[in-house]
Design an enzyme around this catalytic site. Sequence first.
Site, PDB file in Angstrom:
ATOM      1  CG  ASP A 181      -2.108   0.907   1.091  1.00  0.00           C
ATOM      2  OD1 ASP A 181      -2.344   1.415  -0.030  1.00  0.00           O
ATOM      3  OD2 ASP A 181      -2.804   1.126   2.096  1.00  0.00           O
ATOM      4  CG  ASN A 204      -7.872  -2.013  -5.196  1.00  0.00           C
ATOM      5  OD1 ASN A 204      -6.992  -2.851  -5.016  1.00  0.00           O
ATOM      6  ND2 ASN A 204      -8.073  -1.026  -4.332  1.00  0.00           N
TER       7      ASN A 204
HETATM    8  C1  IPE Z   1      -5.374  -2.735  -0.225  1.00  0.00           C
HETATM    9  O1  IPE Z   1      -5.037  -1.423  -0.445  1.00  0.00           O
HETATM   10  C2  IPE Z   1      -5.405  -3.489  -1.521  1.00  0.00           C
HETATM   11  C3  IPE Z   1      -4.111  -3.709  -2.155  1.00  0.00           C
HETATM   12  C4  IPE Z   1      -2.941  -3.428  -1.638  1.00  0.00           C
HETATM   13  C5  IPE Z   1      -4.177  -4.312  -3.448  1.00  0.00           C
HETATM   14  P1  IPE Z   1      -6.153  -0.295  -0.584  1.00  0.00           P
HETATM   15  O2  IPE Z   1      -5.437   0.999  -0.739  1.00  0.00           O
HETATM   16  O3  IPE Z   1      -7.112  -0.654  -1.636  1.00  0.00           O
HETATM   17  O4  IPE Z   1      -6.874  -0.406   0.827  1.00  0.00           O
HETATM   18  P2  IPE Z   1      -7.795   0.622   1.623  1.00  0.00           P
HETATM   19  O5  IPE Z   1      -8.867   1.082   0.704  1.00  0.00           O
HETATM   20  O6  IPE Z   1      -6.913   1.753   2.050  1.00  0.00           O
HETATM   21  O7  IPE Z   1      -8.282  -0.163   2.796  1.00  0.00           O
HETATM   22  C1  IPE Z   2      -1.407   0.281  -3.455  1.00  0.00           C
HETATM   23  O1  IPE Z   2      -1.230   1.651  -3.454  1.00  0.00           O
HETATM   24  C2  IPE Z   2      -1.728  -0.250  -4.832  1.00  0.00           C
HETATM   25  C3  IPE Z   2      -3.087  -0.774  -4.980  1.00  0.00           C
HETATM   26  C4  IPE Z   2      -3.998  -0.810  -4.047  1.00  0.00           C
HETATM   27  C5  IPE Z   2      -3.453  -1.284  -6.286  1.00  0.00           C
HETATM   28  P1  IPE Z   2      -2.439   2.672  -3.437  1.00  0.00           P
HETATM   29  O2  IPE Z   2      -2.805   2.988  -4.859  1.00  0.00           O
HETATM   30  O3  IPE Z   2      -3.557   2.177  -2.612  1.00  0.00           O
HETATM   31  O4  IPE Z   2      -1.771   3.934  -2.768  1.00  0.00           O
HETATM   32  P2  IPE Z   2      -2.430   4.956  -1.757  1.00  0.00           P
HETATM   33  O5  IPE Z   2      -2.998   4.167  -0.621  1.00  0.00           O
HETATM   34  O6  IPE Z   2      -3.490   5.692  -2.511  1.00  0.00           O
HETATM   35  O7  IPE Z   2      -1.303   5.830  -1.338  1.00  0.00           O
HETATM   36 MG    MG Z   3      -4.046   2.395  -0.642  1.00  0.00          MG
END
Ligand code: IPE
Ligand code: IPE
Ligand code: MG
Length: 237
Positions: free
Chosen positions: A17, A65
Amino acid sequence: MPTDASLPLRHIAVIMDGNGRWAEKRGLPRSEGHRAGAEAVRGLIAECRKLGLEYLTLYAFSRENWGRPMEEVRLLFDLLARFLGSELAELQRQDIRLQALGDLGGLPFASRTALTHSIAKTKNNASMVLNLALNYSGRHEIASACRRLMAEGLSPEEVTPEKLSEYLFTAGQPDPDLVIRTSGEQRISNFLLFQCAYSEFYFTDTLWPDFTPEELHLAMADYTGRSRRFGKTGDCS
Ligand code: IPE
Ligand code: IPE
Ligand code: MG
């Protein structure tokens, strides 16, 4: 991979994340964060393989997502297809078997094709299993396992945790010993809900693209100091 005689470490799962925040901090579009994140994935896989880990599971795309802007979703799957294309030779060289956790039918055609191709090509590799969680939801995984149990006509008495686990995407694999989540968030976000019953959790503020092999070693060192009791007292062996 024994960290010491009493604390084996066979399976690490990672909630990767913070790609978006990494990019925003630099005044870059979120897409650049995802690109940098893919580089971090490459480094982590190689380090885990070097260390002799048996199972590495990476949360790459949750079912939730899909709620992101279409452009970002498209970019993530483009990156996935490209990543698989460029990494297949490396997976073969490192004797890594690729598996996917999630409903692959829902993936865009190009990434689904690249994924099934890489899974088929690496199916006899035996040094490490790399699970990519894609279009994954822990709740859906459990619900669909129940649906299949029922469809197969099992009696209520036959439905045990052990039986149910045979119907999960991770069937036959050990549960994660250690779950790492980057970016400072301390939640599970629908990841491996059944399998994480007794996993150890490690949270770091490091954003995913900055997660280096050194960061992995910090997480492992922390894990080594844990006392895993599985409900027993510390005196039970
Ligand atoms: C969790 O990250 C999913 C992945 C790392 C693929 P998100 O960024 O989607 O999670 P939330 O929404 O902050 O819980
Ligand atoms: C993790 O990074 C990747 C996926 C969940 C696909 P994020 O895209 O969630 O990054 P933040 O949480 O917005 O910084
Ligand atoms: Mg995230």
